[in-house]
Scaffold this motif. Structure first.
Motif, short mmCIF file in Angstrom:
data_model
loop_
_atom_site.label_atom_id
_atom_site.label_comp_id
_atom_site.label_asym_id
_atom_site.label_seq_id
_atom_site.Cartn_x
_atom_site.Cartn_y
_atom_site.Cartn_z
N CYS A 51 0.82 -1.22 0.00
CA CYS A 51 0.00 0.00 0.00
C CYS A 51 0.85 1.27 0.00
O CYS A 51 0.39 2.33 -0.38
CB CYS A 51 -0.94 0.01 1.20
N GLY A 52 2.09 1.16 0.47
CA GLY A 52 2.99 2.31 0.48
C GLY A 52 2.86 3.23 1.68
O GLY A 52 3.55 4.25 1.75
N ALA A 53 2.01 2.88 2.63
CA ALA A 53 1.80 3.74 3.81
C ALA A 53 3.09 3.91 4.62
O ALA A 53 3.39 5.01 5.07
CB ALA A 53 0.69 3.19 4.69
N CYS A 54 3.85 2.85 4.77
CA CYS A 54 5.09 2.94 5.55
C CYS A 54 6.12 3.81 4.83
O CYS A 54 6.83 4.59 5.47
CB CYS A 54 5.66 1.55 5.83
N ILE A 55 6.18 3.69 3.51
CA ILE A 55 7.12 4.48 2.72
C ILE A 55 6.78 5.96 2.85
O ILE A 55 7.64 6.80 3.06
CB ILE A 55 7.12 4.03 1.25
N ALA A 56 5.49 6.28 2.74
CA ALA A 56 5.04 7.67 2.85
C ALA A 56 5.25 8.23 4.25
O ALA A 56 5.53 9.42 4.41
CB ALA A 56 3.57 7.77 2.47
N ALA A 57 5.15 7.38 5.26
CA ALA A 57 5.27 7.84 6.65
C ALA A 57 6.71 8.08 7.08
O ALA A 57 6.97 8.82 8.03
CB ALA A 57 4.64 6.82 7.60
N CYS A 58 7.67 7.48 6.39
CA CYS A 58 9.08 7.59 6.79
C CYS A 58 9.64 8.98 6.45
O CYS A 58 9.74 9.33 5.27
CB CYS A 58 9.92 6.52 6.12
N PRO A 59 10.02 9.75 7.47
CA PRO A 59 10.51 11.10 7.22
C PRO A 59 11.92 11.17 6.64
O PRO A 59 12.35 12.21 6.16
CB PRO A 59 10.46 11.76 8.60
N ILE A 60 12.65 10.04 6.68
CA ILE A 60 14.04 10.07 6.20
C ILE A 60 14.30 9.12 5.03
O ILE A 60 15.43 8.81 4.71
CB ILE A 60 15.03 9.79 7.35
N GLU A 61 13.21 8.66 4.41
CA GLU A 61 13.30 7.80 3.23
C GLU A 61 14.18 6.56 3.46
O GLU A 61 15.01 6.21 2.62
CB GLU A 61 13.76 8.60 2.03
N ALA A 62 13.96 5.89 4.59
CA ALA A 62 14.71 4.68 4.91
C ALA A 62 14.00 3.42 4.42
O ALA A 62 14.51 2.32 4.60
CB ALA A 62 14.95 4.59 6.41
N ILE A 63 12.82 3.57 3.80
CA ILE A 63 12.04 2.42 3.35
C ILE A 63 11.81 2.54 1.84
O ILE A 63 11.46 3.59 1.33
CB ILE A 63 10.68 2.34 4.07
N SER A 64 11.99 1.42 1.16
CA SER A 64 11.70 1.35 -0.27
C SER A 64 10.90 0.08 -0.54
O SER A 64 10.85 -0.82 0.28
CB SER A 64 12.99 1.37 -1.09
N SER A 65 10.29 0.00 -1.70
CA SER A 65 9.53 -1.19 -2.09
C SER A 65 10.44 -2.08 -2.93
O SER A 65 11.06 -1.61 -3.88
CB SER A 65 8.30 -0.77 -2.89
N GLU A 66 10.51 -3.34 -2.56
CA GLU A 66 11.37 -4.30 -3.25
C GLU A 66 10.56 -5.50 -3.66
O GLU A 66 9.62 -5.89 -2.98
CB GLU A 66 12.50 -4.77 -2.31
N PRO A 67 10.89 -6.16 -4.77
CA PRO A 67 10.20 -7.40 -5.15
C PRO A 67 10.39 -8.46 -4.06
O PRO A 67 11.43 -8.51 -3.41
CB PRO A 67 10.90 -7.84 -6.43
N PHE A 68 9.36 -9.25 -3.86
CA PHE A 68 9.40 -10.29 -2.84
C PHE A 68 8.86 -11.59 -3.43
O PHE A 68 7.79 -11.61 -4.02
CB PHE A 68 8.53 -9.88 -1.63
N SER A 69 9.62 -12.65 -3.29
CA SER A 69 9.17 -13.96 -3.72
C SER A 69 9.01 -14.84 -2.49
O SER A 69 9.98 -15.05 -1.76
CB SER A 69 10.19 -14.60 -4.66
N PRO A 70 7.80 -15.33 -2.23
CA PRO A 70 7.56 -16.16 -1.03
C PRO A 70 8.33 -17.45 -1.00
O PRO A 70 8.81 -17.95 -1.94
CB PRO A 70 6.07 -16.43 -1.04
#
Length: 70
Positions: A51-70
Motif C-alpha cells: 500500500c505504500g503507507a510505511c514508505i510515505a510515513a518515513c521522514p528520512i526515506e529509509a524504506i523502499s519497495s522491493e520485489p518479494f518472492s515467497p
C-alpha cells in the motif's frame, strides 16, 4: 505469477521513530534494538499489500519497495 512487493528497510538509515509501525494497516512492522540502535523490521513480508503507507510515513526515506518472492 507476478512477483509481490514488500518494504525493504535500510537499518543503517532508519532512526527507529516508529512512524512506519503506526502507518502500517497490516501491522507487520515492529521496532527492534540491535547494538543500542533502534530500527524497524518487517516481520511478515508475505502479508504486505504494497500500500505504500510505511514508505510515505518515513521522514528520512529509509524504506523502499522491493520485489518479494515467497
Amino acid at each position: 505469477m507476478p512477483e509481490s512487493a514488500a518494504p525493504a528497510i535500510n537499518i543503517k538509515r532508519c532512526s527507529g521513530c516508529g512512524r512506519c509501525v503506526a502507518a502500517c494497516p497490516e501491522r507487520i512492522i515492529t521496532l527492534e534494538t540491535e547494538n543500542h540502535h533502534k530500527h524497524a523490521v518487517i516481520t511478515e513480508p508475505q502479508r504486505c499489500t504494497d500500500c505504500g503507507a510505511c514508505i510515505a510515513a518515513c521522514p528520512i526515506e529509509a524504506i523502499s519497495s522491493e520485489p518479494f518472492s515467497p
